[in-house]
Enzyme design. Sequence first.
Site, PDB file in Angstrom:
ATOM      1  N   ARG A 101      14.685  -5.322  -6.154  1.00 14.68           N
ATOM      2  CA  ARG A 101      14.167  -3.954  -6.871  1.00 14.68           C
ATOM      3  C   ARG A 101      15.076  -2.996  -6.917  1.00 14.68           C
ATOM      4  O   ARG A 101      16.575  -2.489  -6.585  1.00 14.68           O
ATOM      5  CB  ARG A 101      12.930  -3.534  -4.938  1.00 14.68           C
ATOM      6  N   HIS A 128       5.214  -2.953 -11.144  1.00 14.63           N
ATOM      7  CA  HIS A 128       5.343  -3.277  -9.545  1.00 14.63           C
ATOM      8  C   HIS A 128       4.093  -4.898  -9.437  1.00 14.63           C
ATOM      9  O   HIS A 128       3.126  -3.679  -8.567  1.00 14.63           O
ATOM     10  CB  HIS A 128       5.495  -1.973  -8.606  1.00 14.63           C
ATOM     11  N   GLN A 131       2.734  -5.148  -5.498  1.00 16.80           N
ATOM     12  CA  GLN A 131       1.790  -4.671  -5.135  1.00 16.80           C
ATOM     13  C   GLN A 131       0.629  -4.582  -6.087  1.00 16.80           C
ATOM     14  O   GLN A 131      -0.475  -4.260  -5.101  1.00 16.80           O
ATOM     15  CB  GLN A 131       1.874  -2.672  -5.796  1.00 16.80           C
ATOM     16  N   ASP A 226      -0.937   7.636  -7.064  1.00 13.14           N
ATOM     17  CA  ASP A 226       0.165   7.054  -6.913  1.00 13.14           C
ATOM     18  C   ASP A 226       1.593   8.421  -6.714  1.00 13.14           C
ATOM     19  O   ASP A 226       0.813   9.447  -6.999  1.00 13.14           O
ATOM     20  CB  ASP A 226       1.557   6.180  -7.555  1.00 13.14           C
ATOM     21  N   CYS A 267      -0.860   3.184  -3.201  1.00 13.99           N
ATOM     22  CA  CYS A 267       0.136   1.568  -3.143  1.00 13.99           C
ATOM     23  C   CYS A 267       0.901   2.331  -1.575  1.00 13.99           C
ATOM     24  O   CYS A 267       1.784   1.647  -1.472  1.00 13.99           O
ATOM     25  CB  CYS A 267       1.005   1.517  -3.860  1.00 13.99           C
ATOM     26  N   ARG A 295       0.105  -6.996   1.304  1.00 11.52           N
ATOM     27  CA  ARG A 295       1.117  -6.255   0.987  1.00 11.52           C
ATOM     28  C   ARG A 295       1.726  -8.364   1.447  1.00 11.52           C
ATOM     29  O   ARG A 295       2.471  -9.116   0.636  1.00 11.52           O
ATOM     30  CB  ARG A 295       1.741  -6.178   0.781  1.00 11.52           C
TER      31      ARG A 295
HETATM   32  N1   CP Z   1       4.126   0.198  -2.194  1.00  9.03           N
HETATM   33  C1   CP Z   1       5.635   0.023  -1.706  1.00  9.03           C
HETATM   34  O1   CP Z   1       6.150  -0.492  -2.216  1.00  9.03           O
HETATM   35  O2   CP Z   1       5.856   0.451  -0.564  1.00  9.03           O
HETATM   36  P1   CP Z   1       7.695   0.395  -0.298  1.00  9.03           P
HETATM   37  O3   CP Z   1       8.988   1.209  -1.042  1.00  9.03           O
HETATM   38  O4   CP Z   1       7.587   1.287   0.464  1.00  9.03           O
HETATM   39  O5   CP Z   1       8.051  -1.069  -0.437  1.00  9.03           O
HETATM   40  N1  NVA Z   2       5.818   4.331  -8.273  1.00  7.83           N
HETATM   41  C1  NVA Z   2       6.942   4.245  -6.824  1.00  7.83           C
HETATM   42  C2  NVA Z   2       5.845   3.564  -6.136  1.00  7.83           C
HETATM   43  C3  NVA Z   2       6.160   3.492  -5.005  1.00  7.83           C
HETATM   44  C4  NVA Z   2       5.897   1.926  -4.053  1.00  7.83           C
HETATM   45  C5  NVA Z   2       7.881   4.505  -7.107  1.00  7.83           C
HETATM   46  O1  NVA Z   2       8.470   3.519  -8.127  1.00  7.83           O
HETATM   47  O2  NVA Z   2       8.842   5.061  -6.459  1.00  7.83           O
END
Ligand code: CP
Ligand code: NVA
Length: 310
Positions: A101, A128, A131, A226, A267, A295
């Site tokens: 990430r 993502h 997700q 989101d 999400c 997930r």
């Molecule tokens: N939806 C998602 O990826 O959540 P987190 O940021 O908590 O991992």
């Molecule tokens: N768009 C959001 C998604 C989180 C799961 C972010 O990047 O924080």
Amino acid sequence: MTRHLLKISDFTKEESEKIINKAIEIKANMEKYSTILKNKTLLMLFEKPSLRTRISFETGMEQLGGHAIFYSIKDSPLGKKENIHDTAKVTSRFVDLIAARVFKREDIRELAKHSDVPVINMLDDFAHPCQILSDFQTIKEKKNLLIDLKLSYFGDSHNNVTYDLMRMTAMFGLRMDVACPKGVEYSPEQEVLDEDAELSRNTGAEVSIIDNAMEAAKESDIVYTDSWMSYGIPEEQEEERKKIFMPYQVTPNVMSAAKLDAIFMNCLPAMRGYEQTTDVIDGSQSIVFDQAENRLHAQKAIILFLLDKF
Ligand code: CP
Ligand code: NVA
């Protein structure tokens, strides 16, 4: 050739369908898969925070009989005394899979370029995919089929989740309206629009960007939003973004413009009073916790697919 999952369109529609069906099967037969990854290790590199992603990957590996390592990039020599090339080469010698990430898409591409094991994107600024596979598993569970559906998305659309939703709806030949403010910093970037047009070419998908939220909601089977404050957006922008995105807040009014049996998805993490009202996220059409649970199941299927276990 080593396969990676950096954005959802790295898998074909048929591969995604196979993974979604596998995820549903694993969910119903968890015990059957309890030793399939004996002696297999997943390395998880994190540059941004996470609740769902970290916990579902870690738990998932454990439930498959394998092991996951959480590694915060701020504790590593990466970017200070070591480059991505060397990190990829070294960790590939230890582990069977790498998940990351990161802030920048270039970084995960570089990691995948030099990794000798599959790399999974756990979210960057471009995609993502874990997700979206979980989301489509959830949609299939709720709607039975992944055809003839309209998904409408509301709010920040210069956004990783939006981009992969657009790619997936294009590949599956669905309708998608993206309702967002005008302006490059709030709407999808040209590269994504071009890819989307290409993916839609033979599928009959119709993906449109519009600025009217009530219009977007019409005929929707799925209403999706989101965060307005994605990870890394500076806190000082919060008040301004709140004003800009408020016309795209998912309210009971928006939900009532969608189909009667429409589902509401986010999400997560979510902020009540921001991208949706409290009554929407806590209401009867919301499926956000089923979505979050999946997930766990979808990522198990992704891992097994990349390790050639089905
Ligand atoms: N939806 C998602 O990826 O959540 P987190 O940021 O908590 O991992
Ligand atoms: N768009 C959001 C998604 C989180 C799961 C972010 O990047 O924080």
